[in-house]
Design a protein around this motif. Structure first.
Motif, PDB file in Angstrom:
ATOM      1  N   ILE A 178       0.847  -1.192   0.000  1.00  0.00           N
ATOM      2  CA  ILE A 178       0.000   0.000   0.000  1.00  0.00           C
ATOM      3  C   ILE A 178       0.883   1.243   0.000  1.00  0.00           C
ATOM      4  O   ILE A 178       0.616   2.221  -0.696  1.00  0.00           O
ATOM      5  CB  ILE A 178      -0.914   0.000   1.239  1.00  0.00           C
ATOM      6  CG1 ILE A 178      -1.973  -1.081   1.115  1.00  0.00           C
ATOM      7  CG2 ILE A 178      -1.562   1.363   1.439  1.00  0.00           C
ATOM      8  CD1 ILE A 178      -3.069  -0.771   0.153  1.00  0.00           C
ATOM      9  N   ASP A 179       1.932   1.200   0.793  1.00  0.00           N
ATOM     10  CA  ASP A 179       2.893   2.304   0.888  1.00  0.00           C
ATOM     11  C   ASP A 179       4.089   1.960  -0.002  1.00  0.00           C
ATOM     12  O   ASP A 179       4.814   1.000   0.259  1.00  0.00           O
ATOM     13  CB  ASP A 179       3.343   2.465   2.345  1.00  0.00           C
ATOM     14  CG  ASP A 179       4.239   3.670   2.558  1.00  0.00           C
ATOM     15  OD1 ASP A 179       4.869   4.128   1.582  1.00  0.00           O
ATOM     16  OD2 ASP A 179       4.327   4.145   3.709  1.00  0.00           O
ATOM     17  N   SER A 180       4.283   2.731  -1.049  1.00  0.00           N
ATOM     18  CA  SER A 180       5.327   2.422  -2.038  1.00  0.00           C
ATOM     19  C   SER A 180       6.735   2.431  -1.453  1.00  0.00           C
ATOM     20  O   SER A 180       7.665   1.905  -2.063  1.00  0.00           O
ATOM     21  CB  SER A 180       5.253   3.416  -3.199  1.00  0.00           C
ATOM     22  OG  SER A 180       5.448   4.743  -2.740  1.00  0.00           O
ATOM     23  N   LYS A 181       6.923   3.010  -0.263  1.00  0.00           N
ATOM     24  CA  LYS A 181       8.259   3.060   0.350  1.00  0.00           C
ATOM     25  C   LYS A 181       8.663   1.714   0.934  1.00  0.00           C
ATOM     26  O   LYS A 181       9.812   1.534   1.332  1.00  0.00           O
ATOM     27  CB  LYS A 181       8.291   4.135   1.440  1.00  0.00           C
ATOM     28  CG  LYS A 181       8.056   5.555   0.942  1.00  0.00           C
ATOM     29  CD  LYS A 181       8.369   6.570   2.007  1.00  0.00           C
ATOM     30  CE  LYS A 181       7.426   6.489   3.187  1.00  0.00           C
ATOM     31  NZ  LYS A 181       6.050   6.906   2.848  1.00  0.00           N
ATOM     32  N   ASN A 182       7.740   0.766   1.006  1.00  0.00           N
ATOM     33  CA  ASN A 182       8.007  -0.490   1.699  1.00  0.00           C
ATOM     34  C   ASN A 182       8.310  -1.650   0.761  1.00  0.00           C
ATOM     35  O   ASN A 182       7.962  -2.786   1.036  1.00  0.00           O
ATOM     36  CB  ASN A 182       6.809  -0.858   2.589  1.00  0.00           C
ATOM     37  CG  ASN A 182       6.620   0.127   3.725  1.00  0.00           C
ATOM     38  OD1 ASN A 182       7.567   0.766   4.163  1.00  0.00           O
ATOM     39  ND2 ASN A 182       5.392   0.268   4.174  1.00  0.00           N
ATOM     40  N   ARG A 183       8.947  -1.376  -0.357  1.00  0.00           N
ATOM     41  CA  ARG A 183       9.212  -2.429  -1.334  1.00  0.00           C
ATOM     42  C   ARG A 183      10.093  -3.547  -0.767  1.00  0.00           C
ATOM     43  O   ARG A 183       9.947  -4.714  -1.154  1.00  0.00           O
ATOM     44  CB  ARG A 183       9.861  -1.843  -2.587  1.00  0.00           C
ATOM     45  CG  ARG A 183      10.069  -2.891  -3.675  1.00  0.00           C
ATOM     46  CD  ARG A 183      10.673  -2.319  -4.939  1.00  0.00           C
ATOM     47  NE  ARG A 183      11.008  -3.393  -5.866  1.00  0.00           N
ATOM     48  CZ  ARG A 183      10.177  -3.934  -6.726  1.00  0.00           C
ATOM     49  NH1 ARG A 183       8.932  -3.512  -6.782  1.00  0.00           N
ATOM     50  NH2 ARG A 183      10.564  -4.907  -7.531  1.00  0.00           N
ATOM     51  N   ALA A 184      10.989  -3.243   0.164  1.00  0.00           N
ATOM     52  CA  ALA A 184      11.869  -4.270   0.709  1.00  0.00           C
ATOM     53  C   ALA A 184      11.069  -5.396   1.340  1.00  0.00           C
ATOM     54  O   ALA A 184      11.401  -6.582   1.207  1.00  0.00           O
ATOM     55  CB  ALA A 184      12.823  -3.666   1.731  1.00  0.00           C
TER      56      ALA A 184
END
Length: 343
Positions: free
Chosen positions: A158-164
């Motif tokens: 949902i939050d694109s910053k959390n790809r890891a």
């Protein structure tokens, strides 16, 4: 890493068994007492397409009434929600107290339920999994059968910053099916919904297997109409759709009577169904046969509802949705004649 799967039915059980076989620490949670007891005593069995046993694993499985006992155990790092769409909120709320502070929750479901999960767990901890081409069925307590030869999973945040974290989740699921991290979660999830909209409700409404549905002239025509409407609604919402099973441009062209497009989609429908077990029925048809509530609100009903919001005609989806609701209430019985009435 500690993993929980809330909902150990067809999909949750299939992925759970394969992840357990890989040696990961997995706790299954389910609401069906007979299923829980069978798995405790005899293990969880997954059969292949031909009915041969692919694996049987000993599993740590808890009934939902046992979940409060998890307070005495280490928290979960990754939780998969694999219940029906209409059970998303309570399932997320049930498991949230046992999630690690930096733990994450991922939807392993049909439809777009990530928003409901995020409303409880927070958007920064919420992920979604789009499962493509995988067909499974919980045949009886303790027994899952696979009905398709291949499958794949796309994992997004949902939050694109959390790809890891997407890579971590995909790594877990890769023990069962080929899984990759993606950026376009909602576009891929809606693309899967297109396929569900044109297939699941039709089998639920008619009582047909996937093969029967995709080789009958009436349900082929209605299926194409349902799928074309779902594509048009998704595009009107601004989603970046990806061809899933079919060329979506070709699918939309069938709605205007393009003979070449109709021929191509008919052929593709038969090809997909022909590669699956002859008795395969999608999840909504399985629910009707078991006398359970279906996910029509989250599939054909959702397409119709959002279609009205964006001014796109999704009338066929609305009619299928209303028909399935009447079957759920016992006012109608599944029959191919119901599809003929809509066409």
């Amino acid at each position: 890493m500690r993993i929980a799967i809330v909902g150990a039915g067809a999909i949750g059980g299939y992925f759970g068994a394969n992840i357990i076989r890989a040696g990961l620490d997995v706790t299954l949670i389910d609401a069906w007492p007979e299923h829980v007891e069978h798995v405790r005593r005899h293990g969880l069995t997954v059969e292949g397409m031909s009915g041969n046993t692919s694996l049987n694993v000993k599993a740590d499985i808890r009934h939902v009434g046992d979940v409060q006992g998890l307070i005495r155990e280490p928290a979960f790092d990754v939780v998969f929600i694999a219940v029906k769409s209409y059970d998303t909120l309570w399932a997320t709320q049930l498991i949230l107290p046992y999630l690690a502070e930096d733990g994450v929750v991922a939807s392993l479901q049909n439809s777009l339920n990530e928003g409901e999960i995020a409303s409880i767990a927070g958007s920064e901890r919420t992920y979604g999994c789009a499962i493509t081409a995988l067909a499974c069925e919980l045949r009886e307590a303790g027994l899952v059968r696979r009905h398709s030869p291949t499958g794949s999973v796309s994992v997004g945040a949902i939050d694109s910053k959390n790809r890891a974290n997407c890579e971590v989740i995909a790594g877990i699921l890769n023990h069962a099916e080929s899984s990759v991290a993606i950026d376009n979660l909602i576009g891929v999830k809606w693309s899967k919904l297109v396929i569900n909209a044109m297939r699941n409700g039709l089998s639920a409404m008619t009582g047909m297997t996937g093969l029967e549905r995709d080789t009958d002239p009436v349900t082929i025509e209605l299926g194409m109409r349902l799928g074309a409407q779902a594509v048009q609604v998704g595009r009107a919402l601004g989603y970046e759709l990806v061809d899933t099973g079919f060329s979506f441009d070709t699918l939309v062209a069938t709605a205007s009577g393009d003979c070449d497009a109709i021929r191509i989609i008919r052929s593709r429908m038969a090809e997909i169904s022909g590669a699956r077990s002859s008795d395969q029925r999608p999840s909504m048809a399985q629910d009707i046969r078991k006398g359970r509530r279906t996910e029509t609100d989250a599939i054909n009903g959702l397409v119709a509802r959002l279609g009205r919001e964006v001014g796109v005609d999704a009338g066929a989806n609305q009619k299928v949705h209303e028909t399935i609701q009447r079957i759920e209430r016992g006012e109608l019985q599944p029959s191919p004649a119901l599809a003929a009435g809509i066409v």
